[in-house]
Write a protein that holds these residues in place. Structure first.
Motif, PDB file in Angstrom:
ATOM      1  N   MET A 289       7.654   0.498  -7.886  1.00  0.00           N
ATOM      2  CA  MET A 289       6.394   0.206  -7.209  1.00  0.00           C
ATOM      3  C   MET A 289       5.693   1.509  -6.864  1.00  0.00           C
ATOM      4  O   MET A 289       6.350   2.504  -6.546  1.00  0.00           O
ATOM      5  N   LYS A 290       4.383   1.506  -6.912  1.00  0.00           N
ATOM      6  CA  LYS A 290       3.627   2.699  -6.584  1.00  0.00           C
ATOM      7  C   LYS A 290       3.714   3.016  -5.098  1.00  0.00           C
ATOM      8  O   LYS A 290       3.897   2.124  -4.273  1.00  0.00           O
ATOM      9  N   ASN A 291       3.596   4.302  -4.786  1.00  0.00           N
ATOM     10  CA  ASN A 291       3.503   4.772  -3.397  1.00  0.00           C
ATOM     11  C   ASN A 291       4.754   4.460  -2.581  1.00  0.00           C
ATOM     12  O   ASN A 291       4.675   4.164  -1.389  1.00  0.00           O
ATOM     13  N   MET A 292       5.919   4.519  -3.248  1.00  0.00           N
ATOM     14  CA  MET A 292       7.185   4.316  -2.559  1.00  0.00           C
ATOM     15  C   MET A 292       8.128   5.481  -2.832  1.00  0.00           C
ATOM     16  O   MET A 292       8.063   6.103  -3.891  1.00  0.00           O
TER      17      MET A 292
ATOM     18  N   THR B 255       0.830  -1.199   0.000  1.00  0.00           N
ATOM     19  CA  THR B 255       0.000   0.000   0.000  1.00  0.00           C
ATOM     20  C   THR B 255       0.865   1.249   0.000  1.00  0.00           C
ATOM     21  O   THR B 255       0.564   2.240  -0.665  1.00  0.00           O
ATOM     22  N   ILE B 256       1.938   1.188   0.760  1.00  0.00           N
ATOM     23  CA  ILE B 256       2.853   2.321   0.902  1.00  0.00           C
ATOM     24  C   ILE B 256       4.187   1.783   1.391  1.00  0.00           C
ATOM     25  O   ILE B 256       4.257   0.674   1.938  1.00  0.00           O
TER      26      ILE B 256
ATOM     27  N   PRO C 130       8.015  10.182 -14.263  1.00  0.00           N
ATOM     28  CA  PRO C 130       8.574  10.787 -13.047  1.00  0.00           C
ATOM     29  C   PRO C 130       7.961  10.195 -11.787  1.00  0.00           C
ATOM     30  O   PRO C 130       6.869   9.610 -11.820  1.00  0.00           O
ATOM     31  N   LEU C 131       8.674  10.341 -10.698  1.00  0.00           N
ATOM     32  CA  LEU C 131       8.130  10.030  -9.370  1.00  0.00           C
ATOM     33  C   LEU C 131       8.030  11.356  -8.632  1.00  0.00           C
ATOM     34  O   LEU C 131       8.997  12.124  -8.582  1.00  0.00           O
ATOM     35  N   TYR C 132       6.877  11.630  -8.056  1.00  0.00           N
ATOM     36  CA  TYR C 132       6.711  12.906  -7.352  1.00  0.00           C
ATOM     37  C   TYR C 132       5.707  12.760  -6.214  1.00  0.00           C
ATOM     38  O   TYR C 132       4.593  12.281  -6.410  1.00  0.00           O
ATOM     39  N   PHE C 133       6.143  13.154  -5.037  1.00  0.00           N
ATOM     40  CA  PHE C 133       5.270  13.266  -3.884  1.00  0.00           C
ATOM     41  C   PHE C 133       5.345  14.715  -3.395  1.00  0.00           C
ATOM     42  O   PHE C 133       6.452  15.242  -3.229  1.00  0.00           O
ATOM     43  N   PRO C 134       4.213  15.371  -3.154  1.00  0.00           N
ATOM     44  CA  PRO C 134       4.276  16.707  -2.536  1.00  0.00           C
ATOM     45  C   PRO C 134       5.032  16.630  -1.213  1.00  0.00           C
ATOM     46  O   PRO C 134       4.970  15.614  -0.503  1.00  0.00           O
TER      47      PRO C 134
END
Length: 470
Positions: A425-428, A171-172, A386-390
């Protein structure tokens, strides 16, 4: 530091010797990519590393699974949601010149030496023992936790696609395979060729026999060579003089060698990573800029060379090409990494990385428009989003808080041009293991991890897992 983190820290101190032994055990496995065998998709070594990690995990009391020797994992806890820690057990070849055996995992000056100690076996074991501390303490968590053991990160991360098709995605989570504090943004990455077939060929004068240079698309090339056939001695002399004049005028490293019926021109630049091409000097483009000054006639090879000399030159941000983009994570980077030219075809290998708030279309549409009418086409496109998290995302905030509380250091959020294992992987996101100012030992001779560093990682990762899973 709150009570749970203090308990985890003390428990890790108690587990210190076993953590060191487990790290030594996994480092002793030579897990370099090898020929595929039945049931061993990446060869004997990576499969053995998964087997060893699962054995260690079982000894620590975890439920384990081997996903067909692509990925293994240790799992703890209950719940619908899952926290994942993605580490890899494969390593690059050891190379020469080691002071201590590269697969000996010997301890000298409180450091464990060996290939994979920092990239990524040591940090992966640290995460496993962080989870072990949570388990032994019986700390309450509401999510499952899975420590994932990858086996192909160094050669394309092909194991992750297989895993995601056959098992459950976290999940994360995070990967302990980069730098602290947290890498919240990674540029989009493209690797591809631009190709032109040559129909209009030279009949006299200066003919380009071949141009070669560079090793991989994602490195600024240090060397490039052009072999020319020249019709007569006077023309040959003029080319030799042109090389010397250009070298002096532009202050570049060009040399020319007479090889009988022709000339070999060598361009020497400065190598750099494709993520930071501005730190290098591109030998291919340096050579193209010179060749563009020669009279190569009304030929396709001249058009090919002129197009890139005019629209790229020594630029590294794509402005001349019309693909420039910029945001808080930096500029687009434009690197020509390889060249292969003969009498029939010209081919350049490109590595373009675009800022994280833009899309692939934002870059490729103007790129294609620039190629219209040139006869130049794109081939072999490989693209990674891209990978981007605020910066205020809960995952970023949680990991930053843990880092500060465990180390006492202020968190620094990073945006990079490179790509990490987190993109698979998503959410990493990538979270450690290298601290600011530490020497970068990944892929280096005499790679090591200090035992105190290993223990500190286990404390950080144990606390991070707990915060994400509680």
């Amino acid at each position: 530091m709150d009570n749970a983190k203090e308990l985890i820290s003390k428990k890790i101190d108690e587990l210190r010797d076993r953590l060191v032994e487990a790290t030594q055990e996994i480092v002793r496995v030579k897990s370099v990519l090898g020929p595929a065998e039945p049931g061993k998709p990446f060869g004997e070594g990576p499969a053995k590393a998964i087997e060893t990690a699962l054995k260690i995990s079982e000894e620590l009391g975890f439920k384990t699974k081997n996903v067909d020797n692509y990925v293994g994992y240790a799992e703890y806890g209950e719940g619908k949601e899952m926290v994942g820690v993605l580490g890899h057990l494969d390593v690059v070849p050891e190379g020469d010149g080691w002071t201590y055996p590269p697969y000996g995992a010997e301890i000298h000056d409180d450091r464990i030496y060996g290939r994979g100690t920092i990239d990524d076996k040591g940090p992966t074991m640290a995460a496993l023992f962080g989870l072990k501390a949570i388990k032994e303490l019986g700390l309450p968590i509401s999510k499952r936790v899975r420590i994932l053991f990858g086996s192909n990160e160094e050669s394309g991360s092909n194991e992750i696609e297989y895993y995601l098709e056959h098992d459950e995605a976290p999940t994360i989570g995070f990967t302990p395979d980069a730098n602290f504090t947290v890498i919240y943004a990674e540029k989009g990455i493209t690797l591809f060729d631009v190709v032109m077939r040559f129909d209009k060929k030279p009949t006299s004068g200066i003919k380009i026999v071949k141009i070669t240079g560079g090793e991989v698309k994602n490195m600024v090339p240090r060397l490039a060579r052009a072999v020319l056939h020249v019709d007569d001695e006077s023309l040959k002399k003029s080319v030799i003089e042109a090389v010397e004049d250009y070298r002096k005028e532009k202050n570049v490293d060009l040399s020319c060698e007479d090889n009988g019926d022709g000339l070999t021109i060598v361009s020497t630049g400065v190598a750099a990573h494709g993520a930071t091409p501005e730190q290098g000097k591109n030998a291919i483009m340096q050579l193209f800029m010179f060749l563009d000054t020669l009279d190569l006639g009304d030929t396709d090879v001249k058009k090919f060379i002129h197009f890139f000399a005019e629209n790229v030159g020594m630029e590294t941000n794509g402005k001349k090409f019309g693909v420039y983009l910029k945001d808080e994570t930096g500029e687009l980077t434009f690197n020509i990494g390889t060249v292969s030219v003969d009498e029939n075809e010209g081919r350049l290998g490109l590595n373009i990385r675009y800022p994280v708030t833009y899309t692939y279309d934002d870059f490729i549409k103007p790129f294609n428009k620039k190629l219209e009418g040139t006869g130049i086409v794109i081939e072999n496109m490989v693209a990674q989003n891209p990978l981007y998290f605020p910066k205020d995302h809960p995952l970023i905030q949680t990991l930053s808080k843990v880092y500060h509380e465990v180390t006492g250091n202020e968190p620094v959020l990073l945006a990079i041009g490179g790509g990490t294992y987190a993109k698979e992987m998503k959410n990493m996101v990538a979270f450690g293991p290298n601290f600011p100012g530490q020497p970068e030992l990944d892929h280096q001779t005499d790679e090591y991890i200090a035992i105190d560093h290993l223990v500190q990682l286990a404390k950080i990762y144990g606390s991070a897992i707990y915060e994400l899973a509680k």
